[in-house]
Motif scaffolding. Structure first.
Motif, PDB file in Angstrom:
ATOM      1  N   VAL A 265     -26.278  67.578 -15.804  1.00 52.77           N
ATOM      2  CA  VAL A 265     -26.934  68.592 -16.621  1.00 52.77           C
ATOM      3  C   VAL A 265     -28.278  68.871 -15.949  1.00 52.77           C
ATOM      4  CG1 VAL A 265     -27.860  69.173 -18.887  1.00 52.77           C
ATOM      5  CG2 VAL A 265     -25.810  67.752 -18.701  1.00 52.77           C
ATOM      6  N   THR A 266     -28.494  70.127 -15.518  1.00 51.61           N
ATOM      7  CA  THR A 266     -29.695  70.467 -14.751  1.00 51.61           C
ATOM      8  C   THR A 266     -30.733  71.227 -15.560  1.00 51.61           C
ATOM      9  OG1 THR A 266     -28.599  72.458 -13.943  1.00 51.61           O
ATOM     10  CG2 THR A 266     -28.470  70.487 -12.554  1.00 51.61           C
ATOM     11  N   ALA A 267     -30.308  71.946 -16.578  1.00 49.15           N
ATOM     12  CA  ALA A 267     -31.211  72.723 -17.433  1.00 49.15           C
ATOM     13  C   ALA A 267     -30.457  73.023 -18.724  1.00 49.15           C
ATOM     14  CB  ALA A 267     -31.632  74.012 -16.742  1.00 49.15           C
ATOM     15  N   GLU A 268     -31.104  73.746 -19.635  1.00 51.09           N
ATOM     16  CA  GLU A 268     -30.462  74.051 -20.901  1.00 51.09           C
ATOM     17  C   GLU A 268     -29.164  74.820 -20.668  1.00 51.09           C
ATOM     18  OE1 GLU A 268     -31.323  76.013 -25.256  1.00 51.09           O
ATOM     19  OE2 GLU A 268     -32.798  76.268 -23.675  1.00 51.09           O
TER      20      GLU A 268
ATOM     21  N   ASP B 121     -30.192  65.340 -15.911  1.00 54.17           N
ATOM     22  CA  ASP B 121     -31.350  65.641 -15.068  1.00 54.17           C
ATOM     23  C   ASP B 121     -32.157  66.781 -15.698  1.00 54.17           C
ATOM     24  OD1 ASP B 121     -33.098  65.446 -12.968  1.00 54.17           O
ATOM     25  OD2 ASP B 121     -31.810  66.428 -11.497  1.00 54.17           O
ATOM     26  N   TRP B 122     -32.188  66.788 -17.021  1.00 53.83           N
ATOM     27  CA  TRP B 122     -32.904  67.795 -17.795  1.00 53.83           C
ATOM     28  C   TRP B 122     -33.875  67.056 -18.691  1.00 53.83           C
ATOM     29  CZ3 TRP B 122     -30.825  70.098 -22.844  1.00 53.83           C
ATOM     30  CH2 TRP B 122     -31.583  71.199 -23.250  1.00 53.83           C
ATOM     31  N   ASN B 123     -34.865  67.699 -19.234  1.00 55.40           N
ATOM     32  CA  ASN B 123     -35.886  67.009 -20.025  1.00 55.40           C
ATOM     33  C   ASN B 123     -35.553  66.886 -21.516  1.00 55.40           C
ATOM     34  OD1 ASN B 123     -36.181  69.665 -20.628  1.00 55.40           O
ATOM     35  ND2 ASN B 123     -38.345  69.816 -20.121  1.00 55.40           N
ATOM     36  N   GLU B 124     -34.335  67.197 -21.919  1.00 58.95           N
ATOM     37  CA  GLU B 124     -33.902  67.077 -23.318  1.00 58.95           C
ATOM     38  C   GLU B 124     -32.661  66.190 -23.386  1.00 58.95           C
ATOM     39  OE1 GLU B 124     -35.394  68.503 -26.022  1.00 58.95           O
ATOM     40  OE2 GLU B 124     -36.937  69.385 -24.740  1.00 58.95           O
ATOM     41  N   ASN B 125     -32.393  65.663 -24.569  1.00 54.00           N
ATOM     42  CA  ASN B 125     -31.195  64.849 -24.783  1.00 54.00           C
ATOM     43  C   ASN B 125     -29.946  65.723 -24.806  1.00 54.00           C
ATOM     44  OD1 ASN B 125     -32.771  62.541 -25.083  1.00 54.00           O
ATOM     45  ND2 ASN B 125     -32.828  62.711 -27.306  1.00 54.00           N
TER      46      ASN B 125
ATOM     47  N   ILE C 107     -27.140  60.964 -24.309  1.00 55.41           N
ATOM     48  CA  ILE C 107     -27.611  60.746 -22.943  1.00 55.41           C
ATOM     49  C   ILE C 107     -29.034  61.272 -22.860  1.00 55.41           C
ATOM     50  CG2 ILE C 107     -27.119  61.076 -20.492  1.00 55.41           C
ATOM     51  CD1 ILE C 107     -24.283  62.074 -21.504  1.00 55.41           C
ATOM     52  N   ARG C 108     -29.965  60.363 -22.678  1.00 54.76           N
ATOM     53  CA  ARG C 108     -31.391  60.718 -22.616  1.00 54.76           C
ATOM     54  C   ARG C 108     -31.738  61.249 -21.229  1.00 54.76           C
ATOM     55  NH1 ARG C 108     -30.987  56.479 -26.130  1.00 54.76           N
ATOM     56  NH2 ARG C 108     -32.072  56.746 -28.098  1.00 54.76           N
ATOM     57  N   PRO C 109     -32.867  61.952 -21.100  1.00 53.63           N
ATOM     58  CA  PRO C 109     -33.287  62.453 -19.781  1.00 53.63           C
ATOM     59  C   PRO C 109     -33.409  61.316 -18.766  1.00 53.63           C
ATOM     60  CG  PRO C 109     -34.607  63.445 -21.511  1.00 53.63           C
ATOM     61  CD  PRO C 109     -33.779  62.378 -22.162  1.00 53.63           C
ATOM     62  N   GLY C 110     -32.857  61.557 -17.577  1.00 47.72           N
ATOM     63  CA  GLY C 110     -32.914  60.567 -16.502  1.00 47.72           C
ATOM     64  C   GLY C 110     -31.894  59.456 -16.606  1.00 47.72           C
ATOM     65  N   GLU C 111     -30.982  59.541 -17.580  1.00 45.26           N
ATOM     66  CA  GLU C 111     -29.959  58.515 -17.763  1.00 45.26           C
ATOM     67  C   GLU C 111     -28.599  59.034 -17.333  1.00 45.26           C
ATOM     68  OE1 GLU C 111     -29.853  57.170 -21.792  1.00 45.26           O
ATOM     69  OE2 GLU C 111     -31.647  55.938 -21.563  1.00 45.26           O
ATOM     70  N   SER C 112     -27.689  58.104 -17.132  1.00 45.81           N
ATOM     71  CA  SER C 112     -26.312  58.467 -16.824  1.00 45.81           C
ATOM     72  C   SER C 112     -25.374  57.551 -17.593  1.00 45.81           C
ATOM     73  CB  SER C 112     -26.039  58.341 -15.329  1.00 45.81           C
ATOM     74  OG  SER C 112     -26.058  56.987 -14.942  1.00 45.81           O
TER      75      SER C 112
ATOM     76  N   TRP D 173     -16.628  66.991 -25.027  1.00 47.72           N
ATOM     77  CA  TRP D 173     -17.422  68.203 -25.225  1.00 47.72           C
ATOM     78  C   TRP D 173     -18.873  67.833 -24.959  1.00 47.72           C
ATOM     79  CZ3 TRP D 173     -17.789  71.049 -30.602  1.00 47.72           C
ATOM     80  CH2 TRP D 173     -18.403  72.296 -30.438  1.00 47.72           C
ATOM     81  N   LEU D 174     -19.452  68.392 -23.910  1.00 45.42           N
ATOM     82  CA  LEU D 174     -20.847  68.152 -23.565  1.00 45.42           C
ATOM     83  C   LEU D 174     -21.700  69.195 -24.264  1.00 45.42           C
ATOM     84  CD1 LEU D 174     -22.702  66.347 -21.861  1.00 45.42           C
ATOM     85  CD2 LEU D 174     -22.499  68.026 -20.035  1.00 45.42           C
ATOM     86  N   ARG D 175     -22.686  68.729 -25.063  1.00 43.16           N
ATOM     87  CA  ARG D 175     -23.499  69.632 -25.877  1.00 43.16           C
ATOM     88  C   ARG D 175     -24.961  69.215 -25.834  1.00 43.16           C
ATOM     89  NH1 ARG D 175     -20.990  69.652 -31.689  1.00 43.16           N
ATOM     90  NH2 ARG D 175     -21.827  71.739 -31.676  1.00 43.16           N
ATOM     91  N   THR D 176     -25.822  70.151 -26.216  1.00 45.34           N
ATOM     92  CA  THR D 176     -27.224  69.784 -26.386  1.00 45.34           C
ATOM     93  C   THR D 176     -27.335  69.018 -27.710  1.00 45.34           C
ATOM     94  OG1 THR D 176     -27.799  71.805 -27.568  1.00 45.34           O
ATOM     95  CG2 THR D 176     -28.026  71.848 -25.159  1.00 45.34           C
ATOM     96  N   GLU D 177     -28.375  68.204 -27.827  1.00 49.96           N
ATOM     97  CA  GLU D 177     -28.540  67.431 -29.055  1.00 49.96           C
ATOM     98  C   GLU D 177     -28.761  68.350 -30.252  1.00 49.96           C
ATOM     99  OE1 GLU D 177     -30.919  63.470 -30.509  1.00 49.96           O
ATOM    100  OE2 GLU D 177     -32.024  64.915 -29.299  1.00 49.96           O
ATOM    101  N   GLY D 178     -29.472  69.472 -30.046  1.00 53.70           N
ATOM    102  CA  GLY D 178     -29.709  70.426 -31.130  1.00 53.70           C
ATOM    103  C   GLY D 178     -28.430  71.013 -31.684  1.00 53.70           C
TER     104      GLY D 178
END
Length: 173
Positions: free
Chosen positions: A62-65, A101-105, A125-130, A163-168
């Motif tokens: 994940v690189t950006a929103e 690799d994004w700044n959001e969960n 998955i928190r930022p910087g984690e895998s 399903w990969l989603r933003t936390e929001g």
């Protein structure tokens, strides 16, 4: 070795063809039955392709929103985050790796169809984690895509799709 997803998907087939041609040429050079060389190369190429397929891991970054990149990792490899830190990717049979690799969960949600034995839970998955996911070797849905609403027959043992989603998005449901 970490390679582009599409290149990684065709690599086993290209390797299969190259091995077949090499064996054919070797048998032809030694004036033996060249069709036998092609058959041996064909079978060797298939075995090599199967080993590469089993040995590979799908990697999603994940690189950006709502943006991601897909890769295939053959064996151990690493991915360098925007922060400069490296994340090591270890081979795991029939699994996939997700790197944030994004700044959001982000959340990896498991959509269950039918009956599945065992305990299945969604993963944050928190930022910087895998994470390495062993329920499936690929992600079926990304961000705004909607999963199938169909539930197959009752005799279907069950299946899990990712399903990969933003936390929001995940929390708003």
């Amino acid at each position: 070795m970490l390679v582009n997803y599409y290149f990684g998907a065709i690599l086993p087939f290209v390797l299969w063809l190259v091995v077949t041609i090499i064996f054919h040429r070797i048998w032809k050079k030694f004036q033996k039955n060249e069709s036998r060389g092609a058959v041996i190369g064909f079978i060797t190429g298939i075995l090599l392709s199967v080993v590469l397929y089993i040995w590979s891991v799908n990697v999603y970054v994940v690189t950006a929103e709502k943006e991601y990149k897909a890769y295939v990792s053959y064996g151990s490899s690493s991915y360098k985050l925007k922060s400069g830190r490296k994340i090591r990717i270890k081979p795991a049979v029939f699994s996939c790796a997700i790197i944030n690799d994004w700044n959001e969960n982000v959340v990896l949600q498991k959509i269950i169809y039918g009956r599945v034995d065992g305990f299945v839970r969604d993963q944050l998955i928190r930022p910087g984690e895998s994470i390495i996911n062993s329920e499936s070797s690929k992600i079926s849905y990304f961000f705004e895509e909607q999963p199938d609403q169909k539930i197959y027959s009752k005799t279907d043992k069950g299946r899990i799709q990712l399903w990969l989603r933003t936390e929001g998005e995940y929390m708003s449901e």
